[in-house]
Design an enzyme around this catalytic site. Structure first.
Site, PDB file in Angstrom:
ATOM      1  N   THR A   1      -4.951  10.265  -1.058  1.00 24.14           N
ATOM      2  CA  THR A   1      -6.710  10.191  -0.006  1.00 24.14           C
ATOM      3  C   THR A   1      -6.537  11.247   0.712  1.00 24.14           C
ATOM      4  O   THR A   1      -5.557  11.778   1.658  1.00 24.14           O
ATOM      5  CB  THR A   1      -6.451   8.917   0.614  1.00 24.14           C
ATOM      6  OG1 THR A   1      -5.833   8.498   1.237  1.00 24.14           O
ATOM      7  CG2 THR A   1      -6.146   7.597  -0.807  1.00 24.14           C
TER       8      THR A   1
ATOM      9  N   HIS B   1       1.083  -0.881  -0.433  1.00 24.18           N
ATOM     10  CA  HIS B   1       0.126  -0.473  -0.500  1.00 24.18           C
ATOM     11  C   HIS B   1       0.702   1.226  -0.252  1.00 24.18           C
ATOM     12  O   HIS B   1       0.121   2.311  -0.843  1.00 24.18           O
ATOM     13  CB  HIS B   1      -1.017   0.211   1.237  1.00 24.18           C
ATOM     14  CG  HIS B   1      -2.140   0.419   0.791  1.00 24.18           C
ATOM     15  ND1 HIS B   1      -2.456   1.440   0.369  1.00 24.18           N
ATOM     16  CD2 HIS B   1      -3.841   0.786   1.582  1.00 24.18           C
ATOM     17  CE1 HIS B   1      -3.602   2.350   0.042  1.00 24.18           C
ATOM     18  NE2 HIS B   1      -4.156   1.434   0.744  1.00 24.18           N
TER      19      HIS B   1
ATOM     20  N   TYR C   1     -14.544   5.505   7.953  1.00 24.61           N
ATOM     21  CA  TYR C   1     -14.068   5.763   7.360  1.00 24.61           C
ATOM     22  C   TYR C   1     -14.234   6.321   5.798  1.00 24.61           C
ATOM     23  O   TYR C   1     -14.519   4.749   5.537  1.00 24.61           O
ATOM     24  CB  TYR C   1     -12.843   5.730   7.785  1.00 24.61           C
ATOM     25  CG  TYR C   1     -11.410   5.783   6.691  1.00 24.61           C
ATOM     26  CD1 TYR C   1     -10.441   7.065   7.435  1.00 24.61           C
ATOM     27  CD2 TYR C   1     -10.971   5.313   5.473  1.00 24.61           C
ATOM     28  CE1 TYR C   1      -9.107   7.002   6.234  1.00 24.61           C
ATOM     29  CE2 TYR C   1      -9.908   5.246   4.477  1.00 24.61           C
ATOM     30  CZ  TYR C   1      -9.621   6.756   5.241  1.00 24.61           C
ATOM     31  OH  TYR C   1      -8.437   6.903   4.344  1.00 24.61           O
TER      32      TYR C   1
END
Length: 784
Positions: free
Chosen positions: A603, A474, A590
C-alpha cells in the site's frame, strides 16, 4: 474416544506368547489416501512451477524451437553461426555417440539455450512495458497513440492463459523516488494544516534534511532497491505490523460483512456448510493457480502482484517478545472450530476428497449438539490473542510449549483457518435496523474478545440466525486480497451451491465420517490469571469503540459520474467536508492506495487533504458563489485523482519517508525532520473496499444480493476510521469508527455529516437533477 482410536494405524501388545500386532485397515487406508493427496498437490505445484517459470512462453514452445533449428540444419543452414559445432566439440559423451547423434544433441542443447534466451528477453521486454505508467495520467476516453501501441505490445508479450503467479517474474520493482521530490510533495501536503510559522519551521527542517542526511540515507535505500524485490514491503510488514506490541484486535485486524438484505438460510450449520465448502473451492483454485491474475481496476491488461495470496490459508501470526512472526504451512486438511467455549478439530477431507457442504453441515451440527462443558480455563483462552503481545508471547512460551497444550495450540495455528459458531444473532434486523448494523460491525471487529482467534490469517464467524462474517489479521495481506476471497465465497454460497427447500445444504452424508475431535487443554491457575488480564485489556479496548454503519441510497456512483467527477474523489471530498463541519478544522487525512503494480507491492498513502480540497471547503462554508465553489470542487477532484495515481505508480510520500527513517535507525543517526513527520497522527483514516469480481453478482436482476463491505477500528484516539464500498450504480455503504473516550468524536454525528455533505455536493454540481423523495426511497426498500 472412538475418533482417537481410529487415528492409530496399528497397536501391539507384548504377551507371554509373543507380540500381538493389530492393524487398523481403515487408518492405513486414510494414511494412504492422505499421502496420495499430498503427492498430487506436489505434482500440481511442480507442473505450475514449470509453466510459471517459462512464462510468457509455454513449455510446448521448446519443442517448436528444437524442431525449427533441426529443420534449418536439415536444409544445410547453420542458424547458430558455428555455436552448434562448438558445443559438439565439448560434448562429454562425444566418444560414445555417432557423428549424427552428436550433431542432434548439440542442436538440442543450442535450441534449449536459445529458448531460455528468448524467454528472458520476452520477460525483460514485458517488465519494461509494465513499467510504463503514463496511460494512467491520460484523460479518460482519450488514449494517445503511444498508449495504444503500448497496450498492443503488452498483449503480445503477455502470452496466453496465464496462471495466477505467471506475471510475478515480469512485474517491475518499485522505484525509489528522489528525496527532493518527496520532500516537495510532503511540504505541499501539510501546507493547509499548519500556521505560517509552523510551515516555515517545517520547511527549514525539510531543507536541512534534503541537503545533508537525506542523500546519505537515499544511497542505502537505492542499494536495497537493487537487491530486494521490493524496498518497502518487508520493512513495512515487520515494523508497522509485526513489531507492534499493542493488541491487534481493533488496532490492526479488520472485518467483512455478509449480504445486507439477504440471508440465504436461517440454519446456522447449513450456512456454515456451504461457506466452508466455498472456502475449500477457493483454496483448491488457489493451489492449482486456476484463479485469473487480478488486473488493475483502471486497465484490464495490467496485472497486479499476487504474492500476498500465497499466505491466505494455513497461516498464523505467532507472538514474540520483541517481534511477531508470520508462519505458513503448505497444507492443512482441517479447520479449528470454536463453540461455547470449546475448541474442535474438524477434518475437511475424507478419502482425499473434500467434504460436501451437506457433510460439513452434519459435522458442525454434531458440534452444536455437543453438550459437554468447556474445560477449566478453555472458554476464554482466545483472549490471549486479543490482548497485548508481550504477555501472550510469554504465556505461549511458558504454558503452551509442551504436552497437551502444545498439541492443541499447534492444531489451531496450523489449521486452514478458524471458525466460530456464534450463539448471537446479527445482521440488519429488528425494529431498529441501523442499531443492529452497528452491533453487527462491533461483533465482527472484536466479538466477546475471546471467541475469535485473532492471530489466524482470517476467522470465519457463523451466527445463530445464519448470518456470516469474517475477521482478518492484517500483517500477511491487505484488505483487497481478503475481499477477493470473500466475494467468491458469498457468490458461490448463494448462486452455485444453494440450499434445498428446508434450508439445508444439498447432497448426501457419509455416515461413517468420524466425529469432530475435541481439543484438550491443561490450563494452570497461573495461565488462567494471564488470560483474565489479557481479557481485561481487550475488553476495555472493545468497549471504547464507537461504531456506526449506514447505507447511503439517495444516489450512487451513477449520478456522480454523470456530473463528470471521480466517485472516489467525490467521497473523499465529502469526508473532509463532513470532518470540517464536525470539528471546525482540517486534519491529516489517510487514504489507502495499492502499489501492487510492482512486485510484492502493498500500500501507499494518499494524503487526501490538499490545498485544493481545503480551498473548496472554505469557499463552500464561507458562502462563495455557486460557480466558484463548483470550479474549486472540480479542481480538488482532479488534484485528488492525481495524488492517487502518483501513489499507485510509486511516487508517494509516506512509504519513502518511512524507509528513510528505518535506514536512519539502522545507522544510528537522528533526523528531527523524519522523527516529526512519522509522529504526525492521522485523525481521519479512510479506505475504499473495491468490488473486484463484478461478474459474480447480478446487480440489475438481484440487487438484494449486496455486500455491506467491511471496516476497521480508529487509528487515532481522537480520530475517525472510515471504510466505504461503492455497490453498483445507486448505493454506497459506510463504516465509521471512533472512540467513546474522546468527547470530540461521535460516529453517528460524523455519519450524519457525511450524508449531508454528499447531498450538498451533488446539489452544487447538478442542481437540475431531481432529488429522490422519501416515498421513492421507501418504495425501493420495500422492493428489496
Amino acid at each position: 474416544m472412538a475418533e482417537a482410536h481410529q487415528a492409530v494405524a496399528f497397536q501391539f501388545t507384548v504377551t507371554p506368547e509373543g507380540i500381538d500386532l493389530q492393524l487398523s485397515h481403515q487408518a492405513l487406508t486414510e494414511i494412504y489416501l492422505s499421502g496420495l493427496r499430498s503427492w498430487k498437490k506436489k505434482l500440481i505445484r511442480l507442473k505450475n512451477g514449470v509453466i510459471t517459470g517459462v512464462y510468457p512462453a509455454s513449455p510446448s514452445s521448446w519443442l517448436f524451437v528444437v524442431i525449427a533449428i533441426l529443420a534449418t540444419m536439415y536444409m544445410r543452414s547453420d542458424p547458430s553461426m558455428g555455436l552448434i559445432a562448438k558445443i559438439q566439440e565439448h560434448l562429454p559423451v562425444s566418444q560414445s555417440l555417432s557423428a549424427q547423434c552428436q550433431t542432434v544433441v548439440s542442436a538440442v542443447l543450442f535450441s534449449t539455450l536459445l529458448w531460455f534466451s528468448l524467454i528472458f528477453t520476452m520477460r525483460m521486454c514485458l517488465k519494461q512495458l509494465l513499467s510504463y505508467h503514463h496511460w494512467m495520467f491520460e484523460q479518460r476516453g482519450k488514449m494517445s497513440n503511444t498508449t495504444k501501441v503500448w497496450v498492443a505490445l503488452v498483449r503480445i508479450f503477455s502470452g496466453r492463459q496465464p496462471l495466477l503467479y505467471s506475471y510475478q517474474g515480469s512485474l517491475p520493482n518499485q522505484p525509489v523516488p528522489a528525496v527532493k521530490d518527496t520532500v516537495k510533495r510532503y511540504l505541499e501536503s501539510v501546507r493547509p494544516l499548519m500556521t505560517p510559522d509552523e510551515f516555515e519551521r517545517m520547511t527549514s527542517l525539510a531543507t536541512q534534511f534534503e541537503s545533508s542526511l537525506g542523500n546519505r540515507l537515499q544511497w542505502y535505500l537505492k542499494l536495497k532497491a537493487l537487491w530486494a524485490s521490493n524496498y518497502v514491503s518487508d520493512w513495512w510488514e515487520e515494523y508497522i505490523y509485526l513489531r507492534g506490541r499493542s493488541p491487534i484486535m481493533v488496532n490492526s485486524n479488520y472485518y467483512g460483512m455478509d449480504f445486507l438484505y439477504v440471508t440465504p438460510t436461517p440454519i446456522q450449520a447449513a450456512r456454515a456448510g456451504n461457506t466452508l465448502h466455498a472456502f475449500l473451492m477457493y483454496r483448491r483454485k488457489l493451489n492449482r493457480e486456476e484463479l485469473k491474475p487480478v488486473s488493475s481496476t483502471t486497465s484490464t491488461v495490467i496485472p497486479l502482484c499476487a504474492a500476498q495470496c500465497e499466505r491466505m490459508f494455513n497461516t498464523t501470526r505467532t507472538p514474540g517478545e520483541e517481534t511477531d512472526t508470520v508462519q505458513h504451512w503448505q497444507d492443512s486438511d482441517y479447520v479449528a472450530v470454536y463453540h461455547r467455549g470449546r475448541y474442535f478439530r474438524l477434518r475437511m477431507y475424507s478419502s482425499s476428497r473434500p467434504l460436501s457442504p451437506r457433510e460439513i453441515e452434519s459435522q458442525l451440527q454434531r458440534i452444536l449438539d455437543d453438550p459437554s462443558p468447556p474445560s477449566l480455563g478453555e472458554e476464554k483462552l482466545g483472549a490471549l490473542t486479543a490482548g497485548d503481545r508481550i504477555p501472550w508471547a510469554k504465556a505461549r512460551k511458558e504454558y503452551f510449549s509442551l504436552g497437551v497444550n502444545k498439541r492443541s495450540l499447534d492444531c489451531i495455528e496450523k489449521a486452514a483457518f478458524f471458525v466460530t459458531l456464534d450463539d448471537d444473532e446479527q445482521g440488519m434486523m429488528g425494529e431498529d435496523p441501523a442499531a443492529s448494523l452497528d452491533r453487527y460491525a462491533k461483533s465482527l471487529l472484536h466479538g466477546k474478545c475471546y471467541d475469535r482467534w485473532f492471530d489466524k490469517s482470517f476467522s470465519v464467524v457463523i451466527y445463530k440466525n445464519g448470518k456470516i462474517g469474517l475477521n482478518a489479521e492484517h500483517s500477511w495481506a491487505d484488505a483487497p486480497v481478503v475481499a477477493h476471497l470473500w466475494e467468491y465465497v458469498l457468490a458461490t454460497d448463494s448462486f452455485q451451491l444453494g440450499y434445498n427447500e428446508e434450508g439445508h445444504c444439498k447432497g448426501e452424508v457419509d455416515a461413517s465420517l468420524p466425529r469432530p475431535q475435541r481439543l484438550s487443554w491443561d490450563i494452570t491457575p497461573e495461565c488462567q490469571e494471564q488470560i483474565s488480564q489479557s481479557l481485561a485489556v481487550a475488553q476495555a479496548l472493545a468497549d471504547d469503540v464507537d461504531f456506526h454503519v449506514f447505507s447511503f441510497r439517495d444516489f450512487g456512483k451513477g449520478r456522480i459520474k454523470k456530473c463528470r467527477i471521480s466517485p472516489d474523489a467525490y467521497i473523499q471530498l465529502a469526508l473532509q467536508l463532513a470532518y470540517y463541519r464536525d470539528r471546525g478544522m482540517f486534519c491529516l487525512t489517510y487514504e489507502a492506495s495499492m502499489t501492487r503494480l510492482f512486485r510484492e507491492g502493498r500500500t501507499e498513502t494518499v494524503r487526501s487533504c490538499s490545498n485544493e480540497s481545503c480551498a473548496f471547503i472554505k469557499a463552500l462554508e464561507g458562502g462563495e458563489g455557486v460557480e466558484v465553489c463548483r470550479r474549486l470542487l472540480r479542481q480538488a477532484s482532479e488534484k485528488h485523482q492525481n495524488l492517487y495515481k502518483h501513489a499507485m505508480t510509486g511516487a508517494g510520500i509516506d512509504r519513502h519517508l518511512f524507509c528513510l527513517y528505518v535506514v536512519s535507525k539502522y545507522l544510528g543517526v537522528d533526523s528531527p525532520f523524519l522523527k516529526e513527520v512519522l509522529s504526525e497522527p492521522w485523525h481521519l483514516s479512510t479506505s475504499q473496499t473495491p468490488v473486484q469480481q463484478v461478474e459474480l453478482f447480478d446487480m440489475v436482476n438481484h440487487p438484494e444480493y449486496i455486500s455491506c463491505g467491511g471496516g476497521f477500528g480508529p487509528v487515532a484516539d481522537d480520530g475517525y476510521g472510515v471504510s466505504y464500498i461503492i455497490m453498483g450504480e445507486n448505493m454506497m455503504n459506510f463504516h465509521i469508527s471512533c472512540k467513546h473516550s474522546c468527547p470530540q468524536t461521535s460516529s453517528h454525528k460524523y455519519g450524519g455529516q457525511i450524508r449531508q455533505a454528499l447531498l450538498d455536493m451533488l446539489q452544487l454540481l447538478c442542481p437540475d437533477q431531481r432529488e429522490p423523495s422519501r416515498t421513492d426511497q421507501s418504495q425501493t426498500k420495500k422492493d428489496l
